[in-house]
Write a protein that holds these residues in place. Structure first.
Motif, PDB file in Angstrom:
ATOM      1  N   ARG A 133       2.024   6.664  -8.011  1.00 25.70           N
ATOM      2  CA  ARG A 133       1.689   7.224  -6.700  1.00 25.70           C
ATOM      3  C   ARG A 133       0.983   6.614  -5.717  1.00 25.70           C
ATOM      4  O   ARG A 133       0.541   5.328  -5.808  1.00 25.70           O
ATOM      5  N   ARG A 134       0.492   7.170  -4.830  1.00 27.13           N
ATOM      6  CA  ARG A 134       0.029   6.422  -3.406  1.00 27.13           C
ATOM      7  C   ARG A 134      -1.317   5.799  -4.005  1.00 27.13           C
ATOM      8  O   ARG A 134      -1.532   4.760  -3.584  1.00 27.13           O
ATOM      9  N   LYS A 135      -2.227   6.656  -4.606  1.00 28.82           N
ATOM     10  CA  LYS A 135      -3.505   6.188  -5.144  1.00 28.82           C
ATOM     11  C   LYS A 135      -3.196   4.767  -6.042  1.00 28.82           C
ATOM     12  O   LYS A 135      -4.054   3.854  -5.752  1.00 28.82           O
ATOM     13  N   GLN A 136      -2.283   4.913  -6.979  1.00 33.41           N
ATOM     14  CA  GLN A 136      -2.011   3.731  -7.676  1.00 33.41           C
ATOM     15  C   GLN A 136      -1.617   2.324  -6.550  1.00 33.41           C
ATOM     16  O   GLN A 136      -1.835   1.438  -6.744  1.00 33.41           O
ATOM     17  N   VAL A 137      -0.760   2.816  -5.773  1.00 37.09           N
ATOM     18  CA  VAL A 137      -0.104   1.793  -4.724  1.00 37.09           C
ATOM     19  C   VAL A 137      -1.280   1.373  -3.919  1.00 37.09           C
ATOM     20  O   VAL A 137      -1.350  -0.031  -3.677  1.00 37.09           O
ATOM     21  N   GLU A 138      -2.309   1.968  -3.520  1.00 37.82           N
ATOM     22  CA  GLU A 138      -3.446   1.688  -2.918  1.00 37.82           C
ATOM     23  C   GLU A 138      -4.484   0.865  -3.744  1.00 37.82           C
ATOM     24  O   GLU A 138      -4.500  -0.374  -3.207  1.00 37.82           O
ATOM     25  N   ALA A 139      -4.442   0.939  -4.922  1.00 40.35           N
ATOM     26  CA  ALA A 139      -5.206   0.177  -5.880  1.00 40.35           C
ATOM     27  C   ALA A 139      -4.628  -1.226  -5.829  1.00 40.35           C
ATOM     28  O   ALA A 139      -5.188  -2.311  -6.182  1.00 40.35           O
ATOM     29  N   TYR A 195       4.444  -3.044  11.060  1.00 40.96           N
ATOM     30  CA  TYR A 195       5.568  -2.507  10.381  1.00 40.96           C
ATOM     31  C   TYR A 195       6.024  -3.746   9.659  1.00 40.96           C
ATOM     32  O   TYR A 195       5.985  -4.852  10.006  1.00 40.96           O
ATOM     33  N   ASP A 196       6.429  -3.455   8.316  1.00 35.44           N
ATOM     34  CA  ASP A 196       7.063  -4.418   7.248  1.00 35.44           C
ATOM     35  C   ASP A 196       8.161  -3.971   6.830  1.00 35.44           C
ATOM     36  O   ASP A 196       8.132  -3.217   5.696  1.00 35.44           O
ATOM     37  N   PRO A 197       9.445  -4.524   7.250  1.00 33.61           N
ATOM     38  CA  PRO A 197      10.598  -4.086   6.800  1.00 33.61           C
ATOM     39  C   PRO A 197      10.830  -4.390   5.274  1.00 33.61           C
ATOM     40  O   PRO A 197      11.583  -3.733   4.529  1.00 33.61           O
ATOM     41  N   THR A 198       9.875  -5.333   4.781  1.00 33.23           N
ATOM     42  CA  THR A 198      10.263  -5.555   3.228  1.00 33.23           C
ATOM     43  C   THR A 198       9.290  -4.828   2.326  1.00 33.23           C
ATOM     44  O   THR A 198       9.396  -4.843   1.011  1.00 33.23           O
ATOM     45  N   PHE A 199       8.377  -3.927   2.862  1.00 35.93           N
ATOM     46  CA  PHE A 199       7.491  -3.101   2.287  1.00 35.93           C
ATOM     47  C   PHE A 199       8.497  -1.943   1.475  1.00 35.93           C
ATOM     48  O   PHE A 199       9.300  -1.401   2.181  1.00 35.93           O
ATOM     49  N   PRO A 200       8.376  -1.785   0.205  1.00 41.24           N
ATOM     50  CA  PRO A 200       9.190  -0.647  -0.687  1.00 41.24           C
ATOM     51  C   PRO A 200       9.053   0.604   0.070  1.00 41.24           C
ATOM     52  O   PRO A 200       7.985   1.193   0.211  1.00 41.24           O
ATOM     53  N   LYS A 201      10.112   1.377  -0.121  1.00 39.57           N
ATOM     54  CA  LYS A 201      10.145   2.719   0.630  1.00 39.57           C
ATOM     55  C   LYS A 201       9.835   3.625  -0.442  1.00 39.57           C
ATOM     56  O   LYS A 201      10.072   3.358  -1.793  1.00 39.57           O
ATOM     57  N   THR A 246      -2.026  -2.707  -4.057  1.00 37.76           N
ATOM     58  CA  THR A 246      -1.951  -3.479  -3.134  1.00 37.76           C
ATOM     59  C   THR A 246      -3.188  -3.777  -2.322  1.00 37.76           C
ATOM     60  O   THR A 246      -3.387  -4.950  -1.630  1.00 37.76           O
ATOM     61  N   GLY A 247      -4.280  -3.187  -2.339  1.00 34.30           N
ATOM     62  CA  GLY A 247      -5.463  -3.076  -1.558  1.00 34.30           C
ATOM     63  C   GLY A 247      -5.045  -2.669  -0.161  1.00 34.30           C
ATOM     64  O   GLY A 247      -6.055  -2.854   0.692  1.00 34.30           O
ATOM     65  N   LEU A 248      -4.007  -2.043   0.164  1.00 34.68           N
ATOM     66  CA  LEU A 248      -4.210  -1.442   1.525  1.00 34.68           C
ATOM     67  C   LEU A 248      -4.633   0.027   1.555  1.00 34.68           C
ATOM     68  O   LEU A 248      -4.338   0.716   0.394  1.00 34.68           O
ATOM     69  N   SER A 249      -4.785   0.557   2.566  1.00 41.63           N
ATOM     70  CA  SER A 249      -5.441   1.973   2.753  1.00 41.63           C
ATOM     71  C   SER A 249      -4.095   2.742   2.913  1.00 41.63           C
ATOM     72  O   SER A 249      -2.940   2.163   3.046  1.00 41.63           O
ATOM     73  N   ARG A 250      -4.117   4.178   2.805  1.00 38.68           N
ATOM     74  CA  ARG A 250      -3.277   5.114   3.055  1.00 38.68           C
ATOM     75  C   ARG A 250      -2.420   4.849   4.466  1.00 38.68           C
ATOM     76  O   ARG A 250      -1.445   4.844   4.331  1.00 38.68           O
ATOM     77  N   SER A 251      -3.460   4.697   5.378  1.00 37.59           N
ATOM     78  CA  SER A 251      -2.807   4.677   6.681  1.00 37.59           C
ATOM     79  C   SER A 251      -2.198   3.188   6.882  1.00 37.59           C
ATOM     80  O   SER A 251      -0.912   3.181   7.625  1.00 37.59           O
ATOM     81  N   SER A 252      -2.411   2.238   6.196  1.00 38.58           N
ATOM     82  CA  SER A 252      -1.874   1.034   6.043  1.00 38.58           C
ATOM     83  C   SER A 252      -0.346   1.063   5.488  1.00 38.58           C
ATOM     84  O   SER A 252       0.739   0.424   6.087  1.00 38.58           O
ATOM     85  N   ARG A 286       3.135   0.460   7.564  1.00 42.19           N
ATOM     86  CA  ARG A 286       4.171  -0.601   7.216  1.00 42.19           C
ATOM     87  C   ARG A 286       5.491   0.185   6.989  1.00 42.19           C
ATOM     88  O   ARG A 286       6.506  -0.608   7.068  1.00 42.19           O
ATOM     89  N   LEU A 287       5.776   1.350   6.815  1.00 40.43           N
ATOM     90  CA  LEU A 287       6.896   1.966   6.736  1.00 40.43           C
ATOM     91  C   LEU A 287       7.553   2.285   7.804  1.00 40.43           C
ATOM     92  O   LEU A 287       8.693   2.728   8.021  1.00 40.43           O
ATOM     93  N   ARG A 288       6.795   2.470   9.104  1.00 44.74           N
ATOM     94  CA  ARG A 288       7.447   3.167  10.255  1.00 44.74           C
ATOM     95  C   ARG A 288       7.058   1.936  11.420  1.00 44.74           C
ATOM     96  O   ARG A 288       5.948   1.650  11.745  1.00 44.74           O
ATOM     97  N   GLN A 289       8.132   2.018  12.397  1.00 46.27           N
ATOM     98  CA  GLN A 289       7.859   1.198  13.490  1.00 46.27           C
ATOM     99  C   GLN A 289       6.904   1.963  14.653  1.00 46.27           C
ATOM    100  O   GLN A 289       7.508   3.025  14.694  1.00 46.27           O
ATOM    101  N   ASN A 290       6.104   1.093  15.106  1.00 44.34           N
ATOM    102  CA  ASN A 290       5.306   1.692  16.199  1.00 44.34           C
ATOM    103  C   ASN A 290       5.325   0.929  17.379  1.00 44.34           C
ATOM    104  O   ASN A 290       4.780  -0.282  17.245  1.00 44.34           O
ATOM    105  N   PRO A 291       5.840   1.231  18.383  1.00 41.89           N
ATOM    106  CA  PRO A 291       5.901   0.121  19.618  1.00 41.89           C
ATOM    107  C   PRO A 291       4.427  -0.111  20.290  1.00 41.89           C
ATOM    108  O   PRO A 291       4.314  -1.290  20.557  1.00 41.89           O
ATOM    109  N   LYS A 292       3.366   0.654  19.791  1.00 40.08           N
ATOM    110  CA  LYS A 292       1.955   0.236  20.170  1.00 40.08           C
ATOM    111  C   LYS A 292       1.362  -0.704  19.105  1.00 40.08           C
ATOM    112  O   LYS A 292       0.476  -1.355  19.490  1.00 40.08           O
TER     113      LYS A 292
END
Length: 82
Positions: free
Chosen positions: A13-19, A42-48, A21-27, A31-37
């Motif tokens: 689950r997300r909490k385990q992914v956070e632990a 965005y990281d197309p290699t990050f697992p979906k 990877t060291g990434l926060s929820r928002s990060s 990484r999953l969505r392209q944002n022009p701003k």
């Protein structure tokens, strides 16, 4: 053989992914969505994520591990190239 497949298909689950990877929820979601701003997020290699319920998602542990390994290799190549 079934036991081997089962162990490689562990969903975390997300909490385990956070632990892991060291990434926060928002990060993670950035990484999953392209944002022009913020195109660098965005990281197309990050697992979906995969759906595990009506309002729940998880990530395949082996895919997270592979992504982490690739990030380490990329970082070390960049450091040795300087």
């Amino acid at each position: 053989m079934a036991a081997q497949n089962q162990s490689s298909l562990t969903i975390i689950r997300r909490k385990q992914v956070e632990a892991r990877t060291g990434l926060s929820r928002s990060s993670i979601y950035a990484r999953l969505r392209q944002n022009p701003k913020r195109p660098g997020d965005y990281d197309p290699t990050f697992p979906k994520p995969v759906s595990v319920g009506a309002k729940a998602v998880g990530w395949i542990e082996a895919e997270i591990d592979a992504w982490l390994t690739a990030q380490i290799e990329k970082s070390r190549k960049a450091a040795s190239g300087k």
